[in-house]
Design an enzyme around this catalytic site. Structure first.
Site, PDB file in Angstrom:
ATOM      1  N   ASP A  29      22.355 -23.268  61.332  1.00 30.53           N
ATOM      2  CA  ASP A  29      23.508 -22.468  60.906  1.00 30.53           C
ATOM      3  C   ASP A  29      24.814 -23.131  61.306  1.00 30.53           C
ATOM      4  O   ASP A  29      24.874 -23.977  62.200  1.00 30.53           O
ATOM      5  CB  ASP A  29      23.439 -21.069  61.506  1.00 30.53           C
ATOM      6  CG  ASP A  29      23.462 -21.066  63.024  1.00 30.53           C
ATOM      7  OD1 ASP A  29      22.750 -21.896  63.623  1.00 30.53           O
ATOM      8  OD2 ASP A  29      24.183 -20.232  63.622  1.00 30.53           O
TER       9      ASP A  29
ATOM     10  N   GLU B 293      22.196 -20.137  65.964  1.00 32.78           N
ATOM     11  CA  GLU B 293      22.698 -20.650  67.239  1.00 32.78           C
ATOM     12  C   GLU B 293      24.111 -20.172  67.495  1.00 32.78           C
ATOM     13  O   GLU B 293      24.479 -19.831  68.624  1.00 32.78           O
ATOM     14  CB  GLU B 293      22.638 -22.184  67.234  1.00 32.78           C
ATOM     15  CG  GLU B 293      22.948 -22.827  68.577  1.00 32.78           C
ATOM     16  CD  GLU B 293      24.423 -23.140  68.799  1.00 32.78           C
ATOM     17  OE1 GLU B 293      24.786 -23.524  69.920  1.00 32.78           O
ATOM     18  OE2 GLU B 293      25.208 -22.995  67.838  1.00 32.78           O
TER      19      GLU B 293
END
Length: 489
Positions: free
Chosen positions: A79, A146
């Protein structure tokens, strides 16, 4: 879509980076990029695991002659922080990034680039694809979410991994190896609000022009926090002119320093001239205070005429302004062990005024666990005093420094022989998934490296092509050396 990175080296790394930039993958929208990585593995006959969270682990056997070497874990996250410039029509749910190259730095027009951590995934895919690079068995771990709390790493089943050393590729400074990071958590504060119909002159206020940045890696630069500065502005106004808040919003991510905050307020009639003088005075003060770290800070004040509007009550306004002007924010303590390292900090990253509550989201970081909890207590105490509450979420552990690291030694020797200069061994105040891997796999030998990036988590984010190539050569050299080892370390 025309390719912008064709013809540059390392060709396959940049090919995959551009492929990933075609796939929307902001935090919370990672299914497509997770599926892409799983499909990549299937097409090449590589064993892989895609869990319910969206994490992907791809396994590749050692190259011929390297079977006796211990497996190596390569790790990065799928991400990216999705931010765009004000007025941009980019849709992070559906649109590819619009890449450009300027002075051999890659950027994305009007948006964040996602070099953090797309370049890690690109490195790993290029390694998995290659049939000429010598390497031990590879276990490539791609985690999700994350940037919003390391939820992917939290959920990852590490029992599928056999490697005892991990190369994390989520750093942004070439020539630096990270060997320790801070732990952290999210603190969500909420104060109840009451509303009333109020007469007055409506003003629209904005704090803008700030650089923002990553709330861990750049918190020491003491850049302005737009939400905190809006609280200061409103308090300065309220000392002379009663105000009521109609609307208020600032920040996009709790791990990014807010660059913009807006507020609509009602002030008593006949106060226009003095109110505008106060705003101008505060702006002059801020320009003096932030002339180095945030020289373009601006305050906007627009008189939108007399109105009867729904606004929070004077008591609620007082509670909000008390909170914004007393809550801790920014650097709280510096390390006494590592010169120049921030030990403890927090960042008010997102603020909004809803129908039910005034809400503030903080990112708290510390390499000393007890001090992390002290900040939690301060925010909880403040909220309780004001009749609200505070909730902790997305906690992740710190990664403690290890005196002895075989992987770090191999990396530093490889770097020195490739460049003729010594690699810096550093700790970082930002959180890394290494802390969770360290917690789940005690004794794991880890380092974190990456190519040069600038202004991550902002629309000014840039990735150096030359540094990507040098870091690629370093990764390949480290794997070559590790592939020659025939005994577990």
């Amino acid at each position: 879509m025309d390719r912008k990175l064709t013809g540059r080296e390392p060709e396959r790394v940049l090919y995959y980076f551009e492929e990933l930039c075609r796939i929307p993958h902001g935090s919370g929208n990672t299914k497509a990029i997770s599926d892409y990585c799983a499909s990549f593995a299937r097409e090449r006959g590589l064993r892989h695991i895609q869990d319910d969270t969206g994490n992907v682990v791809i396994f590749k056997p050692a190259s011929p002659g390297c079977e006796a070497a211990p497996a190596v874990i390569i790790q990065g996250h799928l991400d990216m922080v999705a931010e765009k410039t004000p007025g941009s029509s980019h849709d992070f749910m559906t649109d590819p990034l619009d890449l450009f190259v300027e002075d051999e730095w890659i950027g994305a027009r009007d948006t964040t680039l996602g070099g953090d951590d797309g370049i890690a995934i690109a490195y790993a895919l290029a390694l998995l694809e290659s049939d000429v690079l010598p390497h031990p068995a590879l276990e490539c771990v791609f985690t999700v979410e994350e940037e919003t709390g390391m939820d992917g790493a939290q959920a990852l089943d590490t029992s599928v991994l056999t490697g005892r050393c991990l190369l994390n590729l989520d750093s942004e400074d070439e020539g630096t190896v990270l060997a320790s990071c801070a732990g952290g958590l999210r603190k969500n504060c909420s104060l109840p609000v009451e509303w009333a119909e109020i007469d007055g002159v409506r003003y629209h206020l904005e704090v803008s022009g700030l650089l923002g940045g990553h709330s861990g890696a750049e918190i020491h630069k003491e850049r302005g926090n737009a939400v905190i500065l809006m609280g200061r502005l409103l308090y300065e106004i309220s000392k002379e002119i009663p105000v009521a808040i109609c609307a208020m919003k600032g920040g996009l991510k709790d791990n990014a320093i807010p660059r913009l905050c807006t507020a609509d307020i009602l002030a008593e009639k006949g106060s226009a001239s003095r109110l505008e003088e106060i705003v101008a005075s505060v702006e002059r003060a801020l320009k003096g205070e932030y002339d180095v770290q945030d020289p373009d800070v601006r305050l906007l004040c627009e008189n939108r005429g007399e109105a009867r509007k729904r606004a929070v009550t004077p008591a609620t306004t007082t509670r909000i302004l008390f909170f914004l002007n007393t809550c801790p924010n920014g650097v709280q303590a510096m390390s006494h062990h590592i010169h120049g390292l921030v030990e403890t900090s927090l960042n008010l990253g997102v603020m909004e005024l809803t129908e039910e509550a005034f809400i503030a989201h903080f990112s708290i970081r510390s390499s000393v666990r007890s001090r992390k909890y002290v900040l939690c207590d301060k925010l909880e105490f403040l909220c309780e005093l004001l009749g609200g509450e505070a909730e902790s979420t997305s906690e992740y552990p710190e990664w403690a420094f290890r005196e002895n690291s075989h992987l770090r030694d191999v990396l530093c020797r490889s770097y020195e022989e490739l460049t003729g200069t010594q690699m810096k061994v550093m700790a970082i105040h930002a959180g890394l998934e290494c802390g969770l891997f360290d917690d789940k796999m005690p004794g794991l030998d880890m380092v974190s490296i990456g190519p040069d990036m600038r202004d991550i988590h902002t629309t000014a984010e840039r990735l150096s092509i030359a540094s990507v190539e040098r870091t690629w050569k370093l990764i390949c050299e480290v794997l070559r050396r590790l592939s020659q080892e025939n005994a577990r370390k």
